[in-house]
Design a protein around this motif. Structure first.
Motif, PDB file in Angstrom:
ATOM      1  N   UNK A 201       0.831  -1.210   0.000  1.00 53.54           N
ATOM      2  CA  UNK A 201       0.000   0.000   0.000  1.00 53.54           C
ATOM      3  C   UNK A 201       0.864   1.258   0.000  1.00 53.54           C
ATOM      4  N   UNK A 202       1.954   1.227   0.740  1.00 55.39           N
ATOM      5  CA  UNK A 202       2.867   2.378   0.775  1.00 55.39           C
ATOM      6  C   UNK A 202       3.477   2.634  -0.591  1.00 55.39           C
ATOM      7  N   UNK A 203       3.818   1.557  -1.311  1.00 56.75           N
ATOM      8  CA  UNK A 203       4.417   1.696  -2.642  1.00 56.75           C
ATOM      9  C   UNK A 203       3.455   2.350  -3.633  1.00 56.75           C
ATOM     10  N   UNK A 204       2.162   2.251  -3.378  1.00 58.77           N
ATOM     11  CA  UNK A 204       1.156   2.859  -4.254  1.00 58.77           C
ATOM     12  C   UNK A 204       0.810   4.295  -3.833  1.00 58.77           C
ATOM     13  N   UNK A 205       1.484   4.788  -2.785  1.00 58.19           N
ATOM     14  CA  UNK A 205       1.296   6.177  -2.380  1.00 58.19           C
ATOM     15  C   UNK A 205       0.252   6.409  -1.318  1.00 58.19           C
ATOM     16  N   UNK A 206      -0.382   5.324  -0.839  1.00 57.28           N
ATOM     17  CA  UNK A 206      -1.398   5.457   0.207  1.00 57.28           C
ATOM     18  C   UNK A 206      -0.747   5.304   1.585  1.00 57.28           C
ATOM     19  N   UNK A 207      -1.527   5.550   2.621  1.00 59.79           N
ATOM     20  CA  UNK A 207      -1.048   5.425   3.995  1.00 59.79           C
ATOM     21  C   UNK A 207      -1.570   4.113   4.560  1.00 59.79           C
ATOM     22  N   UNK A 208      -0.684   3.147   4.743  1.00 59.93           N
ATOM     23  CA  UNK A 208      -1.090   1.834   5.240  1.00 59.93           C
ATOM     24  C   UNK A 208      -1.458   1.920   6.720  1.00 59.93           C
ATOM     25  N   UNK A 209      -2.609   1.346   7.057  1.00 58.25           N
ATOM     26  CA  UNK A 209      -3.103   1.393   8.434  1.00 58.25           C
ATOM     27  C   UNK A 209      -3.460  -0.018   8.895  1.00 58.25           C
ATOM     28  N   UNK A 210      -2.529  -0.734   9.548  1.00 59.33           N
ATOM     29  CA  UNK A 210      -2.847  -2.073  10.048  1.00 59.33           C
ATOM     30  C   UNK A 210      -3.965  -2.007  11.086  1.00 59.33           C
ATOM     31  N   UNK A 211      -4.886  -2.957  10.973  1.00 57.14           N
ATOM     32  CA  UNK A 211      -6.062  -2.912  11.861  1.00 57.14           C
ATOM     33  C   UNK A 211      -6.718  -4.291  11.881  1.00 57.14           C
ATOM     34  N   UNK A 212      -7.277  -4.660  13.030  1.00 54.27           N
ATOM     35  CA  UNK A 212      -8.004  -5.928  13.137  1.00 54.27           C
ATOM     36  C   UNK A 212      -9.232  -5.895  12.218  1.00 54.27           C
ATOM     37  N   UNK A 213      -9.542  -7.037  11.627  1.00 55.63           N
ATOM     38  CA  UNK A 213     -10.613  -7.133  10.647  1.00 55.63           C
ATOM     39  C   UNK A 213     -11.953  -6.656  11.203  1.00 55.63           C
ATOM     40  N   UNK A 214     -12.233  -6.987  12.447  1.00 59.05           N
ATOM     41  CA  UNK A 214     -13.512  -6.649  13.042  1.00 59.05           C
ATOM     42  C   UNK A 214     -13.715  -5.171  13.301  1.00 59.05           C
ATOM     43  N   UNK A 215     -12.659  -4.381  13.194  1.00 58.59           N
ATOM     44  CA  UNK A 215     -12.760  -2.946  13.474  1.00 58.59           C
ATOM     45  C   UNK A 215     -12.961  -2.102  12.218  1.00 58.59           C
ATOM     46  N   UNK A 216     -12.893  -2.733  11.040  1.00 58.44           N
ATOM     47  CA  UNK A 216     -12.851  -1.971   9.794  1.00 58.44           C
ATOM     48  C   UNK A 216     -14.153  -1.226   9.507  1.00 58.44           C
ATOM     49  N   UNK A 217     -15.295  -1.858   9.731  1.00 58.81           N
ATOM     50  CA  UNK A 217     -16.566  -1.203   9.396  1.00 58.81           C
ATOM     51  C   UNK A 217     -16.710   0.135  10.124  1.00 58.81           C
ATOM     52  N   UNK A 218     -16.522   0.114  11.436  1.00 58.26           N
ATOM     53  CA  UNK A 218     -16.698   1.354  12.201  1.00 58.26           C
ATOM     54  C   UNK A 218     -15.636   2.379  11.834  1.00 58.26           C
ATOM     55  N   UNK A 219     -14.437   1.920  11.506  1.00 61.35           N
ATOM     56  CA  UNK A 219     -13.367   2.840  11.119  1.00 61.35           C
ATOM     57  C   UNK A 219     -13.691   3.523   9.790  1.00 61.35           C
ATOM     58  N   UNK A 220     -14.303   2.785   8.860  1.00 61.68           N
ATOM     59  CA  UNK A 220     -14.748   3.385   7.598  1.00 61.68           C
ATOM     60  C   UNK A 220     -15.896   4.359   7.844  1.00 61.68           C
ATOM     61  N   UNK A 221     -16.799   3.958   8.680  1.00 59.18           N
ATOM     62  CA  UNK A 221     -18.000   4.753   8.951  1.00 59.18           C
ATOM     63  C   UNK A 221     -17.658   6.082   9.619  1.00 59.18           C
ATOM     64  N   UNK A 222     -16.663   6.069  10.490  1.00 57.05           N
ATOM     65  CA  UNK A 222     -16.301   7.266  11.250  1.00 57.05           C
ATOM     66  C   UNK A 222     -15.169   8.063  10.620  1.00 57.05           C
ATOM     67  N   UNK A 223     -14.602   7.546   9.511  1.00 57.73           N
ATOM     68  CA  UNK A 223     -13.538   8.279   8.836  1.00 57.73           C
ATOM     69  C   UNK A 223     -12.158   8.086   9.425  1.00 57.73           C
ATOM     70  N   UNK A 224     -12.013   7.126  10.322  1.00 60.31           N
ATOM     71  CA  UNK A 224     -10.681   6.816  10.850  1.00 60.31           C
ATOM     72  C   UNK A 224      -9.784   6.334   9.718  1.00 60.31           C
ATOM     73  N   UNK A 225     -10.367   5.583   8.783  1.00 66.81           N
ATOM     74  CA  UNK A 225      -9.670   5.180   7.559  1.00 66.81           C
ATOM     75  C   UNK A 225     -10.536   5.575   6.364  1.00 66.81           C
TER      76      UNK A 225
END
Length: 345
Positions: A201-225
């Protein structure tokens, strides 16, 4: 002295008498009745083992787990039973892998990305844009290379059992349509807890954010990622498609799933039982692949019906070019494995 000798003799006589009574008591136990003699011996309790699964019960990998468990129970005549715990009931992937390593959990089905932290050679199986298509990957996994990789996890205290299908991984986000690597620049993209995926992801110019799978929905919803990357079924089953409507079919990786056992748990079993479990796991693969194909069709239909923006990448040469630093960093041994994978027909 004479008095002491008399007392000692009396003690010896008493002990002998007690021994005679005890022995006689045993000899005088009533013989078992005819009905008792005809009753079969109490059957041994079944061996119960636990398998941890991240996905819900109706997900294709979980269905593969259940098929594996059914085959083990059937072939052992119920003597060995595997209980499947879906939906991360026993923990998230990385924590579960550690528990399997130490024998607290007997089996788990995981992506090979987090497993690379325990067995770094697995990076060679998930390099970006490595496989020509699904058939190419399965020819690798079912052949000598795949079997060597299953055996390679033993030094880390695991037993590799089988591979499962997980499709091609693609980027999705909540911000904008992505047609080129430049469109990803600056976006916070969730990745698995894997050094390779962070570097990709870093090689493509984005900011890689490691995160547990179960946390992704709320992180997308709240703009954390801003986005994440995964296959069609995961994008659909997690409802990520509801909060990240842009899906880009770049197919940057095909990351196979693996079922591993705890070496500590397996070593407690006979060789015959170990072989039974290994064969049952291997025999569950084709069933899981079919479940995957069926579910992927459903996921694509539902996502398209939702009105999500699906972007096909007609030429991924720019994406591939960005991956050169990742290939350059591979050790000579892993570069050799990559070359062998590309030669498989």
């Amino acid at each position: 002295m004479k008095k002491s000798r008399i007392i000692l003799v009396m003690l010896v006589i008493a002990l002998c008498a007690l021994g005679t009574v005890w022995a006689g008591g045993k000899a005088e136990q009533p013989a078992p009745s005819a009905s008792q003699q005809s009753q079969p011996a109490q059957s041994a309790q079944p061996i119960v083992l636990r398998l941890a699964e991240t996905h819900p019960a109706d997900y294709p990998t979980t269905k593969g787990d259940y098929r594996f468990a059914d085959l083990v129970k059937e072939r052992s005549n119920g003597r060995i039973q595997i209980e499947v715990y879906p939906s991360s009931q026993l923990g998230e992937e990385k924590a579960v892998i550690e528990q399997v390593q130490f024998g607290a959990i007997d089996f788990t089905r995981v992506s090979i990305s987090p497993l690379a932290a325990f067995s770094p050679n697995f990076d060679a199986l998930q390099m970006p844009y490595l496989y020509r298509n699904e058939e190419h990957m399965w020819n690798v996994l079912k052949g000598p290379i795949g079997k060597e990789f299953l055996a390679s996890v033993e030094p880390a205290n695991f037993v590799g059992l089988c591979w499962y299908e997980s499709g091609a991984r693609n980027f999705y986000n909540s911000k904008r349509e992505v047609k080129s690597p430049a469109d990803l620049k600056g976006m916070k993209i969730r990745v698995q807890q894997s050094e390779l995926m962070v570097n990709l992801v870093t090689a493509l110019g984005a900011v890689a954010t490691p995160m547990a799978f179960g946390e992704v929905y709320s992180a997308l919803q709240t703009g954390v990622i801003d986005g994440a990357e995964n296959n069609w079924p995961s994008y659909y089953s997690t409802s990520h498609y509801e909060v990240a409507k842009y899906y880009t079919l770049d197919e940057h990786t095909r990351v196979p799933e693996i079922t591993i056992a705890s070496k500590i748990s397996m070593d407690k079993l006979s060789k015959a039982d170990q072989d039974l479990i290994k064969q049952a796991a291997w025999d569950s693969m084709d069933y899981q692949r079919q479940q995957w194909a069926d579910y992927e069709k459903v996921a694509i239909e539902k996502i398209k019906a939702n009105g999500n923006v699906i972007t096909q990448i007609p030429d991924n040469s720019a994406w591939q070019a960005a991956m050169k630093p990742l290939y350059d960093k591979l050790s000579p041994a892993l570069k050799d494995v990559v070359a062998k994978i590309r030669q498989v027909q």
